[in-house]
Scaffold this active site. Structure first.
Site, mmCIF file in Angstrom:
data_model
loop_
_atom_site.group_PDB
_atom_site.id
_atom_site.type_symbol
_atom_site.label_atom_id
_atom_site.label_comp_id
_atom_site.label_asym_id
_atom_site.label_seq_id
_atom_site.Cartn_x
_atom_site.Cartn_y
_atom_site.Cartn_z
ATOM 1 N N HIS A 133 26.517 -28.603 -5.794
ATOM 2 C CA HIS A 133 27.615 -27.679 -6.077
ATOM 3 C C HIS A 133 27.052 -26.376 -6.621
ATOM 4 O O HIS A 133 26.145 -26.380 -7.436
ATOM 5 C CB HIS A 133 28.584 -28.284 -7.093
ATOM 6 C CG HIS A 133 29.959 -27.738 -6.963
ATOM 7 N ND1 HIS A 133 30.922 -28.325 -6.177
ATOM 8 C CD2 HIS A 133 30.539 -26.625 -7.491
ATOM 9 C CE1 HIS A 133 32.038 -27.618 -6.238
ATOM 10 N NE2 HIS A 133 31.827 -26.569 -7.029
ATOM 11 N N ARG B 133 43.241 -20.070 -12.079
ATOM 12 C CA ARG B 133 42.125 -19.265 -12.610
ATOM 13 C C ARG B 133 41.748 -18.161 -11.627
ATOM 14 O O ARG B 133 41.414 -17.049 -12.031
ATOM 15 C CB ARG B 133 40.906 -20.159 -12.876
ATOM 16 C CG ARG B 133 41.065 -21.030 -14.109
ATOM 17 C CD ARG B 133 39.965 -22.080 -14.179
ATOM 18 N NE ARG B 133 38.643 -21.488 -14.197
ATOM 19 C CZ ARG B 133 37.586 -21.981 -13.551
ATOM 20 N NH1 ARG B 133 37.669 -23.092 -12.857
ATOM 21 N NH2 ARG B 133 36.423 -21.375 -13.625
HETATM 22 N N1 URA Z 1 32.987 -23.793 -8.545
HETATM 23 C C1 URA Z 1 33.942 -24.628 -8.986
HETATM 24 O O1 URA Z 1 34.227 -25.647 -8.355
HETATM 25 N N2 URA Z 1 34.590 -24.335 -10.115
HETATM 26 C C2 URA Z 1 34.324 -23.229 -10.839
HETATM 27 O O2 URA Z 1 34.941 -23.021 -11.860
HETATM 28 C C3 URA Z 1 33.319 -22.343 -10.377
HETATM 29 C C4 URA Z 1 32.658 -22.656 -9.213
#
Ligand code: URA
Length: 434
Positions: free
Chosen positions: A82, A168
């Site tokens: 990720h 967000r």
């Molecule tokens: N990737 C995610 O999945 N969440 C975040 O807050 C930032 C990058």
């Protein structure tokens, strides 16, 4: 307990209890706590921060807001990766099939665009029909059958992150260590992989601007990963300038396809090989980084990684004729080259400005649920350290509205800084945590 009291407590800089955090996450998912209260709370967290304990509790509450998969039912070990979010970061599109092609199953849950950064799911949805909202049964079935799966948050997996993430994105509450750490790690825990490689971006086009902040975020995520019994490491990688050349959804898919055909930009190829190597080692497929790299290079060179990418597209309903012939991916109506206004060494190509230009062209959202334009974006033709002659092409803008061209040109030129004297290229990585 009342949501408003929890918002006020955080607004005033106090530490929330585990019960309060769990109450808030439950209410978010059940719909009892409306979007405006979730957004207000996210802003309070963004401004006031969270302790390590609160962040861990938030992560676990979000991970357990849906099902938590146990992948050992279907494969002996699965690996996941990720990124914390960057500009031109299409790494998953190359690394996931490369690692899967080496025989290590990859089960990944990704996000959509966030702020000025792109999202893997938005990119993959440039491919007609590609379906990322998978049920748990489909996730497990695809992982077992194809050794590769790429899912968005669904009603079943970390739904709390799905809700918070979308809010967000459009409320200025992205660059917060506890919110990023809990967002990423809740998805990773819910998706069930036993080994996790985190790519923590640092620089002008990252949510963490300094190495110190990036390191704190990395350490926090690695600690949460280990606490949850996952082998976890984090790479600290540069995001001062865009990664590779393409920024924008379909343009990035095309660049990933070129890379899978061994024709990718040098920095992006190197970045992918490093991430893939760590995944192969952490997943126990290779004994060290050197042999892992050879495995990854071989999978790219002999076309196995490309075959896996096609498998992924077909398995999730995508129109494979578009990846076989990327000219069939969404194309913008207006394509204009921006040339260098002077000669000299490029000392900066501000990744955030390039990301925001791509947003302005329509590649991202300004309101929750906005549609995006998969065709638009920017090609960045040079890297920091390159010497460029006046009049040489610097960028290519892909737009669907003619009036965007001039604004994009102005912004892109403002993203560049020049030097009379030679400038060192930027490093790709700054370190490893874990
Ligand atoms: N990737 C995610 O999945 N969440 C975040 O807050 C930032 C990058």
């Amino acid at each position: 307990m009342r949501a408003v009291d929890i918002i006020i407590k955080k607004r005033d800089g106090l530490e929330l209890t585990r019960e309060e955090i769990e109450f808030f996450v439950r209410g978010m998912v059940s719909g009892e706590i409306p979007d405006y209260q979730v957004a207000a709370w996210a802003m309070a967290v963004m401004l006031r921060g969270m302790t390590e304990r609160e962040t861990t509790d938030l992560t676990l509450a979000m991970a357990h807001s849906g099902e938590v998969l146990d992948l050992s039912q279907v494969v002996p070990i699965a690996v996941d990766k990720h990124s914390t979010g960057g500009v031109g970061d299409k790494t998953t599109l190359v690394v996931e099939p490369t690692v899967a092609a080496c025989g290590l199953p990859v089960g990944k849950m990704s996000g959509r665009g966030l702020g000025f950064s792109g999202g893997t799911i938005d990119k993959m949805e440039s491919i007609r029909g590609f379906r990322a909202a998978l049920s748990v049964e489909e996730f497990l079935h695809n992982l077992k059958t194809y050794g590769i799966v790429l899912s968005a948050q669904s009603a079943n997996l970390a739904p709390a992150d799905g809700i918070l993430y979308a809010l967000r994105d459009v409320t200025g509450t992205v660059p917060s260590i506890p919110l990023i750490a809990s967002s990423i790690m809740s998805k990773k825990i819910a998706a069930g992989a036993q080994a996790i490689v985190l790519d923590v971006k640092v620089g002008r086009g990252a949510f963490m601007r300094t190495l110190e902040e990036a390191r704190r975020l990395a350490e926090m995520m690695v600690a949460i990963g280990k606490l949850s019994g996952r082998r976890t490491i984090a790479l600290l990688s540069d995001m001062n300038q865009p990664l590779g050349r393409a920024v924008g959804n379909a343009l990035e898919v095309k660049e990933a396809i070129d890379t899978l055909h061994n024709q990718g930009p040098e920095d992006f190829v190197e970045h992918c090989l490093v991430v893939a190597s760590y995944m192969l080692v952490l997943g126990g497929k290779a004994k060290d980084l050197e042999s892992a790299r050879l495995m990854a290079e071989a999978a790219l060179q002999d076309g196995r990684a490309w075959d896996k990418f096609r498998t992924l597209v077909i398995a999730q309903g995508g129109d494979v004729s578009q990846v076989d012939d990327p000219e069939r991916l969404p194309q913008a109506q207006f394509v204009e080259t921006v040339t260098a206004p002077r000669r000299g060494y490029l000392s900066q190509i501000d990744a955030q400005q390039v990301g925001e230009t791509s947003l302005l062209l329509g590649a991202g959202r300004t309101k929750k649920g906005d549609p995006i334009d998969h065709a638009v974006g920017v090609l960045v033709l040079h890297k920091v350290g390159d010497y460029v002659e006046e009049g040489q092409p610097l960028f290519v803008v892909h737009a669907n509205r003619r009036e965007h061209l001039a604004v994009a040109r102005e912004r892109l030129l403002a993203a560049c800084q020049w030097s009379e004297v030679a400038v060192d290229p930027l490093p790709l990585f700054y370190g490893v945590i874990g």
